[in-house]
Design a protein around this motif. Structure first.
Motif, PDB file in Angstrom:
ATOM      1  N   ARG A   1     -10.338   5.252   1.292  1.00  8.88           N
ATOM      2  CA  ARG A   1      -9.198   4.873   2.571  1.00  8.88           C
ATOM      3  C   ARG A   1      -9.613   4.447   3.883  1.00  8.88           C
ATOM      4  O   ARG A   1      -8.854   3.525   4.475  1.00  8.88           O
TER       5      ARG A   1
ATOM      6  N   PRO B   1       0.887  -1.128   0.019  1.00 10.79           N
ATOM      7  CA  PRO B   1      -0.008   0.027   0.101  1.00 10.79           C
ATOM      8  C   PRO B   1       1.052   1.156   0.071  1.00 10.79           C
ATOM      9  O   PRO B   1       0.494   2.355  -0.615  1.00 10.79           O
TER      10      PRO B   1
ATOM     11  N   TYR C   1      -6.308   1.535  -1.471  1.00  9.20           N
ATOM     12  CA  TYR C   1      -5.139   2.037  -2.160  1.00  9.20           C
ATOM     13  C   TYR C   1      -4.935   2.104  -3.588  1.00  9.20           C
ATOM     14  O   TYR C   1      -5.309   1.204  -4.319  1.00  9.20           O
TER      15      TYR C   1
END
Length: 182
Positions: A171, A50, A113
């Protein structure tokens, strides 16, 4: 040729083929008990974290991604401009909420991500020849998909430095299935 002779011939042929196949496969057999070398591991070690760890050199823009999308006929599976096809859409989807029992989980509203787009595309696309896109092509099509979702601008460049900085809409709302693996 009698039935007995035919059976004997078939058995000899099958045995000969299995020995030949066995010898051929032995060359590609695992080397049990031998340490794996970094060179052996390199083609398989393509995970992207990520935070961008593992991203290769290269870059791409949404405009270049449009060309990659057309060149590899991505629309056959994902529709024009990612709007949807047999493999599902790459664009759209409303906000996720706890009242929807089966929400449409798409790139713009689910994935936490942007590096995941690169990672998945690099490993699995195009579906009939996975892992054949160059790193520049993967960056370009990733930029194209992000721009279609209005997450980045049309002139933004995606590379190993910029891609991990892209803030995906979900996120902070993503709940991993296996949190201990994060």
């Amino acid at each position: 040729m009698s039935t007995r002779d035919r059976l004997a011939f078939a058995a000899a042929l099958a045995l000969g083929l299995s020995v030949g196949v066995g010898v051929g496969l032995a060359a590609d057999a695992p080397r049990f008990g031998q340490p794996i070398t970094p060179a052996d591991l390199a083609p398989w070690d393509v995970s992207i974290g990520p935070d961008g760890a593992g991203l290769p050199p290269g870059s791409g823009t949404p405009a270049q991604g449009t060309e990659v999308y057309a060149k590899f006929a991505c629309a056959l599976c994902h529709g024009e401009k990612g709007a949807g096809g047999p493999a599902g859409p790459l664009v759209g989807g409303g906000p996720l909420n706890s009242t929807d029992r089966d929400p449409a989980k798409l790139i713009g509203n689910y994935w936490p991500y942007a590096t995941t787009i690169f990672d998945f595309t690099r490993r699995a696309m195009p579906w009939q020849q996975p892992k054949t896109l160059t790193d520049d092509e993967v960056y370009a099509v990733t930029a194209y998909i992000l721009a279609l979702n209005k997450i980045i601008g049309e002139s933004d460049v995606m590379n190993a430095q910029t891609l991990p900085k892209v803030r995906m809409p979900n996120r902070d709302g993503f709940i991993p299935r296996f949190p201990d693996k994060m």
